[in-house]
Motif scaffolding. Sequence first.
Motif, PDB file in Angstrom:
ATOM      1  N   UNK A 281      14.419   8.401 -23.086  1.00  0.00           N
ATOM      2  CA  UNK A 281      13.321   8.017 -24.016  1.00  0.00           C
ATOM      3  C   UNK A 281      13.130   9.294 -25.004  1.00  0.00           C
ATOM      4  N   UNK A 282      13.016   9.182 -26.342  1.00  0.00           N
ATOM      5  CA  UNK A 282      13.089  10.333 -27.123  1.00  0.00           C
ATOM      6  C   UNK A 282      11.996  10.280 -28.579  1.00  0.00           C
ATOM      7  N   UNK A 283      11.749  11.557 -29.016  1.00  0.00           N
ATOM      8  CA  UNK A 283      10.813  11.378 -30.013  1.00  0.00           C
ATOM      9  C   UNK A 283      11.591  11.620 -31.209  1.00  0.00           C
ATOM     10  N   UNK A 284      13.113  11.136 -31.012  1.00  0.00           N
ATOM     11  CA  UNK A 284      13.839  11.523 -32.453  1.00  0.00           C
ATOM     12  C   UNK A 284      14.316   9.872 -32.566  1.00  0.00           C
ATOM     13  N   UNK A 285      14.738   9.405 -33.687  1.00  0.00           N
ATOM     14  CA  UNK A 285      15.208   8.205 -33.957  1.00  0.00           C
ATOM     15  C   UNK A 285      16.504   7.790 -33.538  1.00  0.00           C
ATOM     16  N   UNK A 286      17.417   8.965 -33.049  1.00  0.00           N
ATOM     17  CA  UNK A 286      18.913   8.469 -33.253  1.00  0.00           C
ATOM     18  C   UNK A 286      19.576   9.349 -32.054  1.00  0.00           C
ATOM     19  N   UNK A 287      18.869   9.905 -31.108  1.00  0.00           N
ATOM     20  CA  UNK A 287      19.830  10.683 -30.467  1.00  0.00           C
ATOM     21  C   UNK A 287      20.007  10.306 -28.963  1.00  0.00           C
ATOM     22  N   UNK A 288      19.399   9.241 -28.524  1.00  0.00           N
ATOM     23  CA  UNK A 288      19.616   8.612 -27.192  1.00  0.00           C
ATOM     24  C   UNK A 288      21.080   8.175 -26.912  1.00  0.00           C
ATOM     25  N   UNK A 289      21.527   7.732 -27.816  1.00  0.00           N
ATOM     26  CA  UNK A 289      22.965   6.856 -27.755  1.00  0.00           C
ATOM     27  C   UNK A 289      24.220   7.895 -27.391  1.00  0.00           C
ATOM     28  N   UNK A 290      23.999   9.147 -28.030  1.00  0.00           N
ATOM     29  CA  UNK A 290      24.884  10.446 -28.012  1.00  0.00           C
ATOM     30  C   UNK A 290      24.635  10.804 -26.579  1.00  0.00           C
ATOM     31  N   UNK A 291      23.393  10.856 -26.023  1.00  0.00           N
ATOM     32  CA  UNK A 291      23.243  11.499 -24.592  1.00  0.00           C
ATOM     33  C   UNK A 291      23.902  10.535 -23.636  1.00  0.00           C
ATOM     34  N   UNK A 292      23.444   9.196 -23.723  1.00  0.00           N
ATOM     35  CA  UNK A 292      24.049   8.093 -22.888  1.00  0.00           C
ATOM     36  C   UNK A 292      25.478   8.058 -22.634  1.00  0.00           C
ATOM     37  N   UNK A 293      25.900   8.166 -23.880  1.00  0.00           N
ATOM     38  CA  UNK A 293      27.709   8.506 -23.652  1.00  0.00           C
ATOM     39  C   UNK A 293      28.126   9.565 -22.711  1.00  0.00           C
ATOM     40  N   UNK A 294      27.213  10.609 -22.849  1.00  0.00           N
ATOM     41  CA  UNK A 294      27.701  11.884 -21.916  1.00  0.00           C
ATOM     42  C   UNK A 294      27.316  11.415 -20.307  1.00  0.00           C
TER      43      UNK A 294
END
Length: 78
Positions: free
Chosen positions: A59-72
């Motif tokens: 869960x993030x307070x940014x609109x677009x960064x969870x997908x990059x982190x989930x790939x990791x």
Amino acid sequence: MLRKQSGDGLDAEEGYYGYGMWIIDNPHGKDFAYFQGCDPGVSFLSEYNPNNGMIAVLVSNYGDNVWKEMRKIREGNY
């Protein structure tokens, strides 16, 4: 819910759609299932890996960064 119902799988990030869940092909085992959502300024991603029983929720307070982190996480590079 976890069976591919639609989609062509050409986009590896989008994959296929089941009933309420997105499904990504996993060439090394069982497919990943995930649920996602976003609005301006927030994003959410929850993914299940049946190969190791892991559920990851971001869960993030940014609109677009969870997908990059989930790939990791998915690739074991986190």
